[in-house]
Design an enzyme around this catalytic site. Structure first.
Site, mmCIF file in Angstrom:
data_model
loop_
_atom_site.group_PDB
_atom_site.id
_atom_site.type_symbol
_atom_site.label_atom_id
_atom_site.label_comp_id
_atom_site.label_asym_id
_atom_site.label_seq_id
_atom_site.Cartn_x
_atom_site.Cartn_y
_atom_site.Cartn_z
ATOM 1 N N ARG A 32 0.806 -1.230 0.000
ATOM 2 C CA ARG A 32 0.000 0.000 0.000
ATOM 3 C C ARG A 32 0.842 1.284 0.000
ATOM 4 O O ARG A 32 0.394 2.326 0.437
ATOM 5 C CB ARG A 32 -0.970 0.020 1.188
ATOM 6 C CG ARG A 32 -1.930 -1.153 1.171
ATOM 7 C CD ARG A 32 -3.158 -0.858 1.997
ATOM 8 N NE ARG A 32 -4.031 -2.007 2.013
ATOM 9 C CZ ARG A 32 -4.027 -2.940 2.967
ATOM 10 N NH1 ARG A 32 -3.205 -2.828 3.997
ATOM 11 N NH2 ARG A 32 -4.845 -3.954 2.907
ATOM 12 N N LYS A 49 2.269 11.235 -11.786
ATOM 13 C CA LYS A 49 1.385 10.332 -12.549
ATOM 14 C C LYS A 49 2.148 9.033 -12.766
ATOM 15 O O LYS A 49 3.224 9.035 -13.383
ATOM 16 C CB LYS A 49 1.006 10.943 -13.900
ATOM 17 C CG LYS A 49 -0.204 11.846 -13.828
ATOM 18 C CD LYS A 49 -0.719 12.158 -15.224
ATOM 19 C CE LYS A 49 -1.939 13.065 -15.170
ATOM 20 N NZ LYS A 49 -2.404 13.484 -16.505
ATOM 21 N N GLU A 82 7.878 17.506 -25.591
ATOM 22 C CA GLU A 82 7.275 17.953 -24.323
ATOM 23 C C GLU A 82 7.834 19.322 -23.907
ATOM 24 O O GLU A 82 7.136 20.119 -23.284
ATOM 25 C CB GLU A 82 7.501 16.911 -23.217
ATOM 26 C CG GLU A 82 6.852 15.545 -23.482
ATOM 27 C CD GLU A 82 5.341 15.493 -23.229
ATOM 28 O OE1 GLU A 82 4.727 16.529 -22.887
ATOM 29 O OE2 GLU A 82 4.756 14.389 -23.400
ATOM 30 N N LYS A 140 6.110 22.663 -15.323
ATOM 31 C CA LYS A 140 5.349 21.484 -14.874
ATOM 32 C C LYS A 140 5.051 21.596 -13.381
ATOM 33 O O LYS A 140 3.940 21.298 -12.926
ATOM 34 C CB LYS A 140 6.128 20.203 -15.179
ATOM 35 C CG LYS A 140 5.392 18.977 -14.655
ATOM 36 C CD LYS A 140 5.190 17.894 -15.648
ATOM 37 C CE LYS A 140 4.140 16.911 -15.173
ATOM 38 N NZ LYS A 140 4.144 15.658 -15.861
ATOM 39 N N GLU A 170 -5.403 16.610 -11.189
ATOM 40 C CA GLU A 170 -6.025 16.914 -12.482
ATOM 41 C C GLU A 170 -7.534 17.117 -12.382
ATOM 42 O O GLU A 170 -8.306 16.530 -13.136
ATOM 43 C CB GLU A 170 -5.699 15.805 -13.494
ATOM 44 C CG GLU A 170 -5.863 16.261 -14.941
ATOM 45 C CD GLU A 170 -5.335 15.234 -15.946
ATOM 46 O OE1 GLU A 170 -4.116 15.158 -16.123
ATOM 47 O OE2 GLU A 170 -6.160 14.519 -16.531
ATOM 48 N N ARG A 194 -4.524 21.103 -14.571
ATOM 49 C CA ARG A 194 -3.449 20.155 -14.925
ATOM 50 C C ARG A 194 -3.668 19.531 -16.304
ATOM 51 O O ARG A 194 -2.711 19.163 -16.986
ATOM 52 C CB ARG A 194 -3.328 19.060 -13.854
ATOM 53 C CG ARG A 194 -2.180 18.119 -14.152
ATOM 54 C CD ARG A 194 -1.817 17.196 -13.027
ATOM 55 N NE ARG A 194 -0.735 16.339 -13.462
ATOM 56 C CZ ARG A 194 0.043 15.637 -12.689
ATOM 57 N NH1 ARG A 194 -0.140 15.671 -11.373
ATOM 58 N NH2 ARG A 194 1.011 14.896 -13.175
ATOM 59 N N ASN A 245 -1.887 17.980 -21.117
ATOM 60 C CA ASN A 245 -2.309 16.929 -22.048
ATOM 61 C C ASN A 245 -2.442 17.428 -23.493
ATOM 62 O O ASN A 245 -2.973 16.716 -24.341
ATOM 63 C CB ASN A 245 -3.648 16.357 -21.568
ATOM 64 C CG ASN A 245 -3.555 14.882 -21.211
ATOM 65 O OD1 ASN A 245 -4.315 14.092 -21.722
ATOM 66 N ND2 ASN A 245 -2.612 14.497 -20.366
ATOM 67 N N HIS A 304 -2.138 15.058 -26.376
ATOM 68 C CA HIS A 304 -2.077 13.692 -25.839
ATOM 69 C C HIS A 304 -3.284 12.843 -26.211
ATOM 70 O O HIS A 304 -3.162 11.624 -26.303
ATOM 71 C CB HIS A 304 -1.903 13.730 -24.316
ATOM 72 C CG HIS A 304 -0.496 14.071 -23.899
ATOM 73 N ND1 HIS A 304 0.107 15.263 -24.220
ATOM 74 C CD2 HIS A 304 0.437 13.368 -23.201
ATOM 75 C CE1 HIS A 304 1.332 15.282 -23.735
ATOM 76 N NE2 HIS A 304 1.568 14.140 -23.115
ATOM 77 N N HIS A 316 -2.106 9.671 -27.674
ATOM 78 C CA HIS A 316 -2.353 8.380 -27.021
ATOM 79 C C HIS A 316 -3.091 7.429 -27.968
ATOM 80 O O HIS A 316 -2.846 6.218 -27.959
ATOM 81 C CB HIS A 316 -3.173 8.564 -25.737
ATOM 82 C CG HIS A 316 -2.366 9.134 -24.598
ATOM 83 N ND1 HIS A 316 -2.918 9.488 -23.397
ATOM 84 C CD2 HIS A 316 -1.041 9.380 -24.479
ATOM 85 C CE1 HIS A 316 -1.971 9.941 -22.592
ATOM 86 N NE2 HIS A 316 -0.835 9.888 -23.226
ATOM 87 N N HIS A 330 6.445 7.992 -27.258
ATOM 88 C CA HIS A 330 5.401 8.861 -26.713
ATOM 89 C C HIS A 330 5.540 10.307 -27.233
ATOM 90 O O HIS A 330 4.571 10.916 -27.700
ATOM 91 C CB HIS A 330 5.463 8.811 -25.182
ATOM 92 C CG HIS A 330 4.541 9.771 -24.514
ATOM 93 N ND1 HIS A 330 3.167 9.666 -24.597
ATOM 94 C CD2 HIS A 330 4.788 10.875 -23.767
ATOM 95 C CE1 HIS A 330 2.616 10.658 -23.912
ATOM 96 N NE2 HIS A 330 3.575 11.408 -23.406
HETATM 97 O O1 LIG Z 1 1.520 15.217 -15.908
HETATM 98 C C1 LIG Z 1 0.485 15.365 -16.552
HETATM 99 O O2 LIG Z 1 -0.588 15.673 -16.037
HETATM 100 C C2 LIG Z 1 0.476 15.163 -17.997
HETATM 101 O O3 LIG Z 1 -0.569 15.073 -18.600
HETATM 102 C C3 LIG Z 1 1.790 15.093 -18.680
HETATM 103 C C4 LIG Z 1 1.790 14.262 -19.921
HETATM 104 O O4 LIG Z 1 2.768 14.831 -20.751
HETATM 105 C C5 LIG Z 1 2.170 12.820 -19.640
HETATM 106 O O5 LIG Z 1 2.389 12.153 -20.846
HETATM 107 C C6 LIG Z 1 1.178 12.061 -18.828
HETATM 108 O O6 LIG Z 1 1.696 10.844 -18.415
HETATM 109 C C7 LIG Z 1 -0.106 11.764 -19.543
HETATM 110 O O7 LIG Z 1 -1.047 11.445 -18.581
HETATM 111 P P1 LIG Z 1 -2.456 10.855 -18.897
HETATM 112 O O8 LIG Z 1 -3.221 11.092 -17.658
HETATM 113 O O9 LIG Z 1 -3.004 11.582 -20.063
HETATM 114 O O10 LIG Z 1 -2.256 9.420 -19.208
#
Ligand SMILES: O=C(O)C(=O)C[C@@H](O)[C@H](O)[C@H](O)COP(=O)(O)O
Length: 432
Positions: free
Chosen positions: A173, A195, A237, A279, A289, A293, A297, A300, A304, A317
């Site tokens: 945990r 993250k 990035e 950041k 987020e 935050r 993205n 992304h 993704h 990535h």
């Molecule tokens: O830290 C964050 O918040 C980001 O979204 C940074 C992104 O550049 C990073 O690739 C992150 O891992 C993406 O997160 P996700 O929640 O979209 O999977």
């Protein structure tokens, strides 16, 4: 498409300015949020500030406050590790590319701090960021009888950091962990902000946790072994911060791109520091987020989809994010926010960084829509996107006509199908 807007709400936030804009016809009614950093004035960075032997940046989130150390050869100095390791056992997680380069040095450093060190090397690549590899990590923790005072150390790029962080978040945990990023992308992005997680075959980072490290230790010398493709992926990035909230930095990147590509130590160090500052500001304002935050993205959701749609096997990535940021810029243009020359500006800086600016020909509209529908920004079945209200101002909105999204994807599909060979990996270069 022209969209009229009127500002109805402005409030001052810690470090960030937030505007809620409402307006337009019912179809184009826009409820969206624009954030700008306080620092975002229009002055230019006159010269590249030189970093001292060691720089420290503090990340302050509600759950944890921790340092990012930047320095040359600090991998050999126990002072950056020892204060962040509460117990006597350490498990270093690395991969078969980074391990042979830096593992021995890190083990020596930790042993000089009287730590009992074990390690595991996993194969390299995003394709291994999954539950199977995670299970191998848990086995290693069990085998070595790690306990709640044991510390995991992630030595490597984003895949290693995300996997190790999630193992640390969940083993007994939660155990402490330290990020030692060795790629530019990991330094400026994945190692900071907590993250952690793994991919699901149907979606990127679908299983994970917000879990902050004890410290981030950046030995800038480790970047000298990066290949050009990895360096470029990290630059995606870096450029992102300029596009979403730091125009001054974007201008600096435009002026200094050749220095960055030649790995000029002064330029790279500054780019890393400024990216981490950006950041850290965003993550400190919204650790989990719930709002701002999400601007991190940018590109992304498209990116993704490209990664998952190509089986997490061929695109890095950062490469997918680069193509995704161009798609987000094009869509922002189609929403009436960016000018065509802004889109060209986005494409130009990314192409100069040797990054792809188009999705692969295999990504059809159906494929994009399928993978985008499981994005973590989907709320009650509605997709939210990070778009650009202007260069340097990202917005998070679910209020866009779906045909604008589809037309954007079809526009790129048409472009790449004219010369599919030009848009396959590896990306020698892509022209506008
Ligand atoms: O830290 C964050 O918040 C980001 O979204 C940074 C992104 O550049 C990073 O690739 C992150 O891992 C993406 O997160 P996700 O929640 O979209 O999977």
């Amino acid at each position: 498409m022209e969209i009229s807007r009127k500002s109805c709400f402005i409030s001052q936030q810690f470090l960030l300015r937030k505007k809620l804009l409402l307006g337009g016809s019912k179809r184009h009614r826009l409820i969206t949020t624009v954030w700008q950093p306080k620092r975002n004035n229009c002055s230019t960075i006159q010269s590249t500030p030189v970093m001292n032997h060691m720089e420290k940046l503090l990340v302050q989130t509600p759950s944890k406050q921790y340092p990012i150390y930047f320095g040359s050869r600090i991998l050999d100095s126990k002072q950056y590790f020892e204060p962040h390791i509460p117990g006597d056992k350490v498990l270093i997680v690395t991969n078969t590319v980074v391990g042979p380069l830096y593992l021995e040095r890190l083990i020596r450093t930790l042993k000089s701090a009287n730590k009992k060190v074990c390690f595991i090397q996993i194969p390299d690549g995003e394709i291994h960021k999954n539950l199977t590899t995670l299970s191998v990590l848990y086995d290693k923790c069990m085998e070595n009888r790690l306990d709640r005072k044991s510390t995991l150390i992630a030595l490597g790029g984003g895949v290693i950091g995300d996997l190790t962080g999630f193992a640390a978040a969940t083993f007994v945990r939660g155990v402490p962990f330290i990020q030692v990023p060795t790629t530019l992308l990991a330094v400026v992005d994945s190692a900071v902000g907590g993250k952690t997680g793994v991919n699901h075959p149907k979606g990127k980072n679908m299983i994970g946790a917000f879990y902050q490290p004890q410290a981030v230790v950046v030995d800038i010398n480790t970047l000298s072994t990066l290949d050009d493709r990895q360096l470029a992926a990290g630059l995606a990035e870096v450029i992102k911060y300029g596009l979403i909230r730091d125009v001054e930095f974007l201008e600096w990147c435009e002026t200094n791109m050749e220095r960055l590509k030649k790995r000029d130590p002064e330029a790279l160090s500054f780019a890393m520091y400024r990216s981490c500052e950006n950041k850290s500001d965003v993550v400190s304002a919204d650790e989990r987020e719930s709002g701002v935050r999400a601007i991190l993205n940018l590109g992304h959701t498209f990116g993704h989809a490209i990664e998952a749609g190509t089986g997490f096997s061929s695109w890095l990535h950062g490469e997918a994010v680069a193509a995704g940021m161009v798609m987000a810029a094009e869509m922002s243009y189609r929403m009436g926010w960016l000018r065509k020359e802004d889109v060209v500006r986005v494409e130009t800086i990314l192409a100069r960084a040797s990054l792809p600016i188009r999705p692969p020909p295999t990504m059809t509209l159906e494929k994009f829509m399928t993978f985008m529908s499981v994005d973590k920004k989907v709320e009650s079945g509605k997709l939210k996107l990070v778009l650009l209200r202007s260069i340097g101002n990202a917005i998070i909105t679910g209020d866009f006509p779906v045909d604008v999204l589809e037309d954007t994807i079809l526009h790129f599909q048409k472009l790449v199908l004219q010369h599919p060979e030009q848009y396959e990996v590896p990306f020698a270069s892509q022209s506008l």
